[in-house]
Design a protein around this motif. Sequence first.
Motif, PDB file in Angstrom:
ATOM      1  N   GLU A 455       0.824  -1.212   0.000  1.00 18.72           N
ATOM      2  CA  GLU A 455       0.000   0.000   0.000  1.00 18.72           C
ATOM      3  C   GLU A 455       0.856   1.259   0.000  1.00 18.72           C
ATOM      4  OE1 GLU A 455      -3.283   0.110  -0.369  1.00 18.72           O
ATOM      5  OE2 GLU A 455      -3.169  -2.072  -0.589  1.00 18.72           O
ATOM      6  N   THR A 490      -3.755  -1.888  12.271  1.00 15.69           N
ATOM      7  CA  THR A 490      -4.202  -3.192  11.793  1.00 15.69           C
ATOM      8  C   THR A 490      -4.908  -3.952  12.909  1.00 15.69           C
ATOM      9  OG1 THR A 490      -3.496  -5.231  10.687  1.00 15.69           O
ATOM     10  CG2 THR A 490      -2.001  -4.333  12.342  1.00 15.69           C
ATOM     11  N   ARG A 501     -12.334  -0.229   9.461  1.00 15.37           N
ATOM     12  CA  ARG A 501     -12.984   0.043   8.177  1.00 15.37           C
ATOM     13  C   ARG A 501     -13.866   1.270   8.268  1.00 15.37           C
ATOM     14  NH1 ARG A 501     -14.392  -5.616   8.093  1.00 15.37           N
ATOM     15  NH2 ARG A 501     -12.843  -6.806   6.941  1.00 15.37           N
ATOM     16  N   THR A 504     -11.747   4.411   8.241  1.00 17.32           N
ATOM     17  CA  THR A 504     -11.256   4.730   6.907  1.00 17.32           C
ATOM     18  C   THR A 504     -12.346   5.383   6.068  1.00 17.32           C
ATOM     19  OG1 THR A 504      -9.715   2.863   7.020  1.00 17.32           O
ATOM     20  CG2 THR A 504     -10.208   3.745   4.836  1.00 17.32           C
ATOM     21  N   VAL A 526      -5.882   9.054   4.364  1.00 19.56           N
ATOM     22  CA  VAL A 526      -5.730   7.616   4.138  1.00 19.56           C
ATOM     23  C   VAL A 526      -4.764   7.413   2.969  1.00 19.56           C
ATOM     24  CG1 VAL A 526      -6.905   5.479   3.518  1.00 19.56           C
ATOM     25  CG2 VAL A 526      -8.046   7.150   5.003  1.00 19.56           C
ATOM     26  N   ASP A 529      -5.330   1.089   2.100  1.00 18.10           N
ATOM     27  CA  ASP A 529      -5.880   0.100   3.016  1.00 18.10           C
ATOM     28  C   ASP A 529      -6.106  -1.198   2.268  1.00 18.10           C
ATOM     29  OD1 ASP A 529      -8.075   1.410   1.587  1.00 18.10           O
ATOM     30  OD2 ASP A 529      -9.395   0.195   2.837  1.00 18.10           O
ATOM     31  N   TYR A 536      -7.439  -6.509   8.655  1.00 22.41           N
ATOM     32  CA  TYR A 536      -7.641  -5.272   7.899  1.00 22.41           C
ATOM     33  C   TYR A 536      -6.521  -4.319   8.300  1.00 22.41           C
ATOM     34  CZ  TYR A 536      -9.580  -0.900   6.173  1.00 22.41           C
ATOM     35  OH  TYR A 536      -9.750   0.291   5.516  1.00 22.41           O
ATOM     36  N   THR A 537      -5.869  -3.735   7.301  1.00 23.00           N
ATOM     37  CA  THR A 537      -4.705  -2.882   7.543  1.00 23.00           C
ATOM     38  C   THR A 537      -4.885  -1.572   6.808  1.00 23.00           C
ATOM     39  OG1 THR A 537      -3.300  -4.844   7.696  1.00 23.00           O
ATOM     40  CG2 THR A 537      -2.194  -2.738   7.357  1.00 23.00           C
ATOM     41  N   VAL A 538      -4.575  -0.460   7.478  1.00 22.06           N
ATOM     42  CA  VAL A 538      -4.679   0.851   6.852  1.00 22.06           C
ATOM     43  C   VAL A 538      -3.447   1.677   7.206  1.00 22.06           C
ATOM     44  CG1 VAL A 538      -6.017   1.770   8.805  1.00 22.06           C
ATOM     45  CG2 VAL A 538      -6.135   2.916   6.585  1.00 22.06           C
ATOM     46  N   GLU A 540      -2.250   5.572   7.466  1.00 25.98           N
ATOM     47  CA  GLU A 540      -2.727   6.949   7.535  1.00 25.98           C
ATOM     48  C   GLU A 540      -1.525   7.890   7.629  1.00 25.98           C
ATOM     49  OE1 GLU A 540      -5.188   7.389  10.936  1.00 25.98           O
ATOM     50  OE2 GLU A 540      -6.687   5.929  10.283  1.00 25.98           O
TER      51      GLU A 540
END
Length: 771
Positions: A455, A490, A501, A504, A526, A529, A536-538, A540
């Motif tokens: 990402e 995460t 989620r 995000t 963001v 993601d 689930y990984t994002v 920022e």
Amino acid sequence: MTGPVAPVRPGPRRGGLAALAPSHRDGLALVLSSGLTSVVGMLYWVVAARLVPPAELGLNQVALSTMMFLGGLAQLNLSYALLRFVPVAGRAARRLVGGSYTVVAGTSVLVGAVFALGAPLWAPQLVEAFGLVRLLLFFLVATPLWAIFTVQDFVLTGIRRATIVPVENVLFSVLKIGLLAAVTVVVLPGGVAVSWVVATGIIVLVINGWLFGRGLPAHGRAAAERAVPVTAGAVARFVRADYAGGILWQAAQFGLPLIVLARLGAEQAAVYGIVWTIAQALYLVAAGMAQSMVAHSAVDLDGTDAARRQMVRRALTLVVPAVAVLALGAPWVLALFGPRYAHDGEAVLVLTALSAIPNVITAAEIAAARVRQRVLVQFGVPSAIAVVVIGLAWALLPRLGVTAVGLAWLLGQVVVAAGIRIATAPWLPPVLRRPVTALRAAALLRRVQDVAEAEAGGPCVLGARLSGGSDTVVVSVEPTPDGPRTVLKTSDSTQGRVQLRRQTDVLRTLHADERLGVWRKLLPGVVGDADARGAYTVLETRMPGAGGAAALLDPARSALFRASAVDAITELHRRTADLVVAGSSELDAWVHEPMTAVTAALPRRARPQARRMADLLADRVRGRLVAVAWTHGDYTPENVLSDPDGRVSGIVDWGQSRRDGLAVLDVVTFSLTAQRTSGGEEMGAVVLHRIVEPSPAEDDLLLRAQQTTGGRSLDPTTLTLLGWLQHVAQNLSKSGAFAANPVWVRRNLVAVVRGALPALDTADRVLQRQR
């Protein structure tokens, strides 16, 4: 013009397994298969024990157990890989299964040949009994057949046709008995093993003829719409961790007879072989339910936690009574095989049967790890059990005889199951919580680092761990020369993924809202993601400044920080506010739904008071003109970043945000949590203090916040309790650790319900008299 309406006829009545939910139906079908196979299989061994002397039977059992171990070793644990990926492979499922069979068959032939050719060194008793050529032929044929026989049941479960497995295994067991009688009549050396292999070959041909001719093509057509690409790399990563643990697990299941043969001789190997055949039926209950859970949870990742808990409950419902029957009736059960088995095998059968109870917990944890691709659990749990069992058995066999193996199984399962219960407990005392949390976080970060790098568009160097939600790991990411400062968040729990989620989505929506203008500089952006590896990984952008708690506790910055924080969130409310008359939907969102979460966490005796409290709060809000706006939902000093002077530089953690929240509650939450941080008190104590001894300054703050957005002023007591209710309900939604912590529940829920209700009741009576 419409035609006549056809009468509605009831659909066909569905009974038995067809009436159950698919996951339950398949799980129970596999359990039924295990039960039928065990009953008929036990009859097979009763006949064998009566027809064949114990020493000869022991050698045949060792040959079969070794063949099963080698088959499990050679199939590279592709069985569970197919169970995980066939449900989502669509039309590629047939190619995936065919390729896996090719790999399994080739590896099986190689492994079988290596063992047989080296048998003079590590199994001389087998060479002496059967001869090297016959032994080589047996392993070259039997090992690939058994490996594919094992894998095909997982494929059937993966295509939602587990109900075929009971029929398949009953036919297999009946065939074995018939063939056993035939080979005994002709006095064929190794007849027990031969009957087993011939029956296996027949079933493999029949089942796979149907699978490749009809079953897999039909599944591919039905699953085409929900299919996802299944790459060789994804299968390899899954197999790598599963296989490492599977080798040792297979060694414990099927290699122990060889150890008993080496340490105690052929007759004791026969005793253990009969005992393990009986006890393994109990293990197969959990194994069958685990297979169904993996197949169905593969397409419903968020339901994994619930599926695991349900699997444990259902499996224990079946296993515990069966264990009791075997433990109490061990002498009579073993007497069916002969007096030698009853005399030497009673204790080991009782101990091994008891080990099936903790096995339910370990099997469920491995199944959940396979769904979420938690490689350390996939490897660690079966490996730990196997190491304990094999090590203890080897050490204790000379002292305790064959009973040592039963004791080893029980201790191995109990120790690992206890470790799982500790590691997965929703609440632990701090001395245990810190190391367990650190281990969970480190394992999760290793799993998702390459996802984060994909990402980010380049290598990521993970830095210090930052504060975050209870089920969420938050770490800084060291900036690359051309990249922005970022934060990785995460989670692989159901609650944590939902929160991330949502956060995000909220950040993207707020950044796109033109009404916010320059205010958006306070929001993280963001970067990217992804849903991968069961998490689930994002990424920022990392906002400047530090957590506001330090500014709040600094006398030189505290006043400016408080004012800046209230001004910042009030400006968001002002830019997005609408006035509404509080009706049923607002009361549900602000009172009844959060109180439902709180009530579920309360002791039963306090629940009527909580429901009464909700009714009184609803009466105070109903019909009032109030401002709704975009709200943060968890506006605490920890989520408000401060520059060195004390001014707000960023606002983070938007997972609880709403576009139609009661605007003033952000100010209430900040005021309460700021006092909690400054005074070191629990939230419950702060709330009760506010109700008993109102603060004119805080009351004025809430009044001004409401006036800024144009709403009619709700009284401070009502707002304080609504803020408390929102805050504790959100904590409960973040993690099960809060509800499981009896101290937190007593101080923050029970204390407020009991302490605030009298004040609300009194105020309610006053209002009624005024009306």
